[in-house]
Design an enzyme around this catalytic site. Structure first.
Site: not given
Length: 444
Positions: A71-72, A243
């Site tokens: 992520q991110h 995830d």
């Protein structure tokens, strides 16, 4: 047999599983490594994905696929679909000051209300603000912003820079899912329920995006749980997942379940029917990829606590477990506060670990091993308490990650966490969750 493919493009590697759509049985699987670092050229992920798919037998007999991933991360694209600069990963902390700036401008309460998050350096919105301030020329070139799994989905569908892809740089064909969108810091998890003026029809908060990047940009279309697009060969493609949401799907977690992941760091995330808002930032109010929510707490100190005490005692993990289970609960009063690397939950970045309750009777190898296990689990239990404080129902803990393979951890966890504990067999649950999503979109 109908085959589907699921991918986990994590920080360390790309894992590909091909499964039977009806049973979920793994037919074949492969992996390829990713480079180290917190700032990475996405081309390395694309190469690893292609290598892992080829080693796993290719896509020729696959009917649908989906990609889960870290992520991110910030993947910034220009108008020609080219990557503007190396992607900043979730664990790149250079945007910590940008996070503080955004909180100062909008207020933690307002940001939590609008997005479910209080910015920290992990989140994409802070990386865009850093780019605006530190690399203004690069920021000005940004025409679209994607997350790692969004970009890989776009590339594998056939899109990309002219001359490098079959379908060309069609930025409007970028897609994502609720879970990964909810980790950006400029999307609201209850978008379909709200009428926030600053949020567009897809739930994006354009005011926050512009405050971060300095201007508007193309953002991936957020697909619902049963929505799909196609690749260049006509296969159905799911929206993918972040995830943690992918792992929850792969584990079959539902409302009342909390996943406790014990890796280098720790994560505690629950499947919830209701959105959570925590202005303290302790609980990140993520969405999942099924239409529910995935409130999450992260800790910095998890399996490394056991590593440190094992080294101190000169034993491996099996012997550390044996010693811990030879001690009584409570370790004779010996207590370890496991903040070896500071801590994120609670937010004590400058804290250190401490050992208390030492007497001639309590200071034994067995008690120290027990105190290490209990201390590590107590840190994770604080995450459970934070979820409970927001009204998230918790009935069963699913223990995963490397630390869950410790016999002592498995035995002591129910006592410390105060929940029924199950330990699933080790598996590539993010990739399996993506494969399950692919099977789902194939059926709709």
């Amino acid at each position: 047999m109908t085959l589907v493919m699921g991918v986990d493009s994590s920080t360390q590697s790309c894992k590909v599983v091909v499964t039977d759509a009806a049973t979920g049985e793994v037919v074949r699987q492969r992996r390829a490594p990713h480079p180290d670092g917190t700032s990475v050229d996405p081309a390395a992920w694309w190469s690893a994905l292609q290598e892992a798919i080829a080693d796993a037998g290719g896509l020729g007999d696959v009917q649908a696929w989906a990609i889960g991933g870290q992520q991110h991360g910030m993947v910034a694209l220009d108008a020609d679909g080219r990557v503007v600069r190396d992607a900043l990963l979730w664990n790149d902390t250079r945007s910590a000051g940008a996070a503080a700036d955004l909180i100062a401008e909008f207020g933690a309460d307002e940001l939590a209300r609008r997005t479910g998050l209080v910015p920290v350096a992990s989140f994409t919105v802070t990386k865009l603000r850093w780019l605006r301030d530190a690399e203004p020329d690069n920021a000005a070139r940004v025409a679209a912003v994607a997350l790692p799994h969004d970009w890989l989905t776009w590339r594998l569908r056939g899109y990309g820079p002219a001359g490098e892809s079959a379908l060309g740089p069609v930025l409007d064909e970028l897609v994502t899912d609720r879970s990964d969108a909810s980790g950006t810091g400029y999307w609201r998890p209850d978008a379909t329920m709200g009428t926030e003026a600053a949020a567009d029809a897809a739930g994006y908060d354009r005011e926050l995006l512009a405050a971060a990047l300095g201007h508007d940009a193309v953002l991936p279309r957020v697909l619902g749980p049963q929505e799909w697009v196609t690749d260049a060969d006509g296969r159905r493609v799911g929206g993918g997942a972040g995830d943690n949401a992918g792992a929850a799907l792969g584990l079959g977690a539902g409302p009342g379940d909390v996943v406790v992941s014990i890796g280098t760091s720790g994560t505690v995330f629950a499947v919830s029917e209701e959105r959570t808002i925590d202005p303290t930032g302790t609980v990140a109010g993520f969405a999942d990829c099924t239409g529910r929510f995935l409130p999450l707490v992260a800790t910095l100190n998890a399996a490394r606590v056991l590593d440190a005490i094992g080294r101190l005692l000169g034993v491996d993990h099996a012997e550390l477990s044996r010693l811990a289970l030879a001690a009584e609960p409570g370790a004779g009063g010996l207590a370890l506060v496991p903040y070896f690397e500071g801590e994120r939950t609670p937010n004590l970045p400058d804290a250190t670990a401490s050992l208390s309750g030492m007497t001639l009777a309590s200071t034994t190898r067995e008690n120290l091993a027990r105190a290490a296990v209990e201390g590590m689990l107590s840190g994770l239990a604080a995450g459970l308490d934070a979820l409970r404080a927001l009204g998230v129902p918790l009935e069963r803990a699913l223990l995963v990650g490397g630390g869950a393979q410790s016999e002592a951890v498995r035995a002591i966890a129910p006592l410390v966490l105060g929940l029924e504990v199950e330990v699933p067999e080790p598996g590539e649950y993010v990739a399996l969750g993506a494969a399950r999503q692919a099977a789902s979109v194939l059926a709709h």
